[in-house]
Scaffold this motif. Structure first.
Motif, PDB file in Angstrom:
ATOM      1  N   MET A  74       0.742  -1.355  -0.070  1.00 57.15           N
ATOM      2  CA  MET A  74      -0.067  -0.087  -0.076  1.00 57.15           C
ATOM      3  C   MET A  74       0.813   1.252   0.006  1.00 57.15           C
ATOM      4  N   ASN A  75       0.410   2.377  -0.741  1.00 57.60           N
ATOM      5  CA  ASN A  75       1.218   3.342  -0.616  1.00 57.60           C
ATOM      6  C   ASN A  75       0.533   4.563   0.539  1.00 57.60           C
ATOM      7  N   LYS A  76       1.109   5.545   0.704  1.00 58.33           N
ATOM      8  CA  LYS A  76       0.873   6.422   1.863  1.00 58.33           C
ATOM      9  C   LYS A  76      -0.619   6.767   1.850  1.00 58.33           C
ATOM     10  N   LYS A  77      -1.165   7.186   0.573  1.00 61.38           N
ATOM     11  CA  LYS A  77      -2.427   7.676   0.373  1.00 61.38           C
ATOM     12  C   LYS A  77      -3.535   6.652   0.643  1.00 61.38           C
ATOM     13  N   GLU A  78      -3.214   5.352   0.176  1.00 62.70           N
ATOM     14  CA  GLU A  78      -4.073   4.229   0.581  1.00 62.70           C
ATOM     15  C   GLU A  78      -4.048   3.975   2.110  1.00 62.70           C
ATOM     16  N   ILE A  79      -2.978   4.016   2.778  1.00 63.93           N
ATOM     17  CA  ILE A  79      -2.707   3.777   4.338  1.00 63.93           C
ATOM     18  C   ILE A  79      -3.698   4.729   5.071  1.00 63.93           C
TER      19      ILE A  79
ATOM     20  N   LEU B 247       6.859  -1.514   8.495  1.00 64.30           N
ATOM     21  CA  LEU B 247       7.583  -0.279   7.995  1.00 64.30           C
ATOM     22  C   LEU B 247       7.174  -0.227   6.385  1.00 64.30           C
ATOM     23  N   TRP B 248       7.069   0.767   5.834  1.00 65.62           N
ATOM     24  CA  TRP B 248       7.088   1.303   4.428  1.00 65.62           C
ATOM     25  C   TRP B 248       8.141   1.793   4.258  1.00 65.62           C
ATOM     26  N   ASP B 249       8.433   2.190   3.084  1.00 64.93           N
ATOM     27  CA  ASP B 249       9.643   3.070   2.666  1.00 64.93           C
ATOM     28  C   ASP B 249       9.573   4.413   2.975  1.00 64.93           C
ATOM     29  N   PRO B 250      10.118   4.729   4.312  1.00 64.40           N
ATOM     30  CA  PRO B 250      10.133   6.150   4.597  1.00 64.40           C
ATOM     31  C   PRO B 250      10.620   7.242   3.425  1.00 64.40           C
ATOM     32  N   GLU B 251      10.273   8.334   3.236  1.00 60.25           N
ATOM     33  CA  GLU B 251      10.995   9.178   2.102  1.00 60.25           C
ATOM     34  C   GLU B 251      11.834  10.103   2.867  1.00 60.25           C
ATOM     35  N   PRO B 252      12.774  10.786   2.132  1.00 59.46           N
ATOM     36  CA  PRO B 252      13.921  11.493   2.925  1.00 59.46           C
ATOM     37  C   PRO B 252      13.476  12.252   4.021  1.00 59.46           C
ATOM     38  N   PHE B 253      12.355  12.939   3.720  1.00 57.72           N
ATOM     39  CA  PHE B 253      11.892  14.159   4.534  1.00 57.72           C
ATOM     40  C   PHE B 253      10.992  13.493   5.750  1.00 57.72           C
ATOM     41  N   ASP B 254      10.790  12.270   5.945  1.00 54.36           N
ATOM     42  CA  ASP B 254      10.075  11.717   7.002  1.00 54.36           C
ATOM     43  C   ASP B 254      11.136  11.692   8.055  1.00 54.36           C
ATOM     44  N   ILE B 255      10.413  12.252   9.323  1.00 50.36           N
ATOM     45  CA  ILE B 255      11.052  12.427  10.653  1.00 50.36           C
ATOM     46  C   ILE B 255      10.706  11.384  11.522  1.00 50.36           C
ATOM     47  N   PRO B 256      11.471  10.396  12.341  1.00 52.26           N
ATOM     48  CA  PRO B 256      11.030   9.310  13.051  1.00 52.26           C
ATOM     49  C   PRO B 256      10.727   9.955  14.468  1.00 52.26           C
ATOM     50  N   MET B 257      10.079   9.311  15.009  1.00 46.90           N
ATOM     51  CA  MET B 257       9.525   9.873  16.418  1.00 46.90           C
ATOM     52  C   MET B 257      10.842   9.117  17.527  1.00 46.90           C
ATOM     53  N   ASP B 258      10.969   9.660  18.378  1.00 41.58           N
ATOM     54  CA  ASP B 258      11.758   9.424  19.495  1.00 41.58           C
ATOM     55  C   ASP B 258      11.288   8.099  20.416  1.00 41.58           C
ATOM     56  N   ALA B 259       9.941   8.143  20.486  1.00 40.56           N
ATOM     57  CA  ALA B 259       9.250   7.104  21.175  1.00 40.56           C
ATOM     58  C   ALA B 259       7.846   6.951  20.635  1.00 40.56           C
ATOM     59  N   LEU B 260       7.252   5.846  20.899  1.00 36.92           N
ATOM     60  CA  LEU B 260       5.786   5.505  20.750  1.00 36.92           C
ATOM     61  C   LEU B 260       5.122   5.042  21.970  1.00 36.92           C
ATOM     62  N   VAL B 261       4.114   5.687  22.303  1.00 38.95           N
ATOM     63  CA  VAL B 261       3.350   5.466  23.630  1.00 38.95           C
ATOM     64  C   VAL B 261       2.143   4.695  23.219  1.00 38.95           C
ATOM     65  N   MET B 262       2.148   3.297  23.499  1.00 37.22           N
ATOM     66  CA  MET B 262       1.187   2.485  23.161  1.00 37.22           C
ATOM     67  C   MET B 262       0.250   2.037  24.367  1.00 37.22           C
ATOM     68  N   GLU B 263      -0.629   1.115  24.154  1.00 36.65           N
ATOM     69  CA  GLU B 263      -1.607   0.861  25.178  1.00 36.65           C
ATOM     70  C   GLU B 263      -0.924  -0.196  26.302  1.00 36.65           C
TER      71      GLU B 263
END
Length: 191
Positions: free
Chosen positions: A1-6, A162-178
């Motif tokens: 799936m591409n970003k638009k579909e996601i 994981l999908w292929d992030p683009e060069p401008f995509d900035i990752p988070m430092d942390a993910l807060v989940m349930e």
């Protein structure tokens, strides 16, 4: 799936969540957030006013105020940039051209380096911390030179491979989940 579909898939999925199920998941995420070092160490927290299908951010605002933390809210500007404005119960808010509640355009913005923690919204998140947002690029532009901490609050329905992030995509430092808070650095460095 591409970003638009996601994006379409995640919005559809989030809109289908039952109120009871969603509220229970949100409560677990709030508890993990408030116990996290990211929250404990922050004085000024950037946060959005959530749309109905997103994780409700009002309890986070209320907890911040109870614990003497400052909340700043984003405001979209021309050329797909944004700034943040100090938010309290008296802050005049307007509906933006995107249909989102934002601080009045006449208010003075806060300096980017005064923000300790940004709770970044999104529709989908990989364990590496990459996100699929709403497609405007506002957060990617803002975060490109942001030196504070970037986290996301992630319902299980928002987790994606994981999908292929683009060069401008900035990752988070942390993910807060349930069920946990994960530092994405472990995944980004291959630890």
């Amino acid at each position: 799936m591409n970003k638009k579909e996601i994006r379409k898939d995640k919005i559809r999925t989030l809109k289908k969540l039952s109120g009871i199920e969603k509220k229970a998941a949100e409560e677990k995420i709030y508890a993990n957030l408030f116990r996290s070092r990211y929250w404990q160490q922050a004085s000024t927290i950037a946060l959005t006013m959530a749309q109905e299908f997103e994780l409700n951010t009002l309890p986070i605002v209320e907890e911040a105020w109870k614990t003497n933390k400052k909340i700043v809210m984003p405001r979209a500007k021309k050329e797909r940039i944004m700034d943040f404005v100090l938010y309290n119960e008296h802050t005049p808010m307007k509906i933006s051209s995107f249909g989102l509640l934002e601080p009045d355009p006449a208010l003075q913005p806060i300096a980017k380096n005064a923000i300790d923690l940004v709770v970044v919204p999104g529709l989908g998140f990989s364990k590496e911390g990459y996100r699929i947002g709403f497609g405007g690029g506002y957060y990617d532009r803002f975060l490109a030179d942001f030196l504070g901490t970037k986290i996301a609050l992630v319902l299980k329905e928002q987790q994606i491979d994981l999908w292929d992030p683009e060069p401008f995509d900035i990752p988070m430092d942390a993910l807060v989940m349930e069920d946990k808070v994960i530092s994405t650095a472990d995944f980004q460095t291959g630890k």
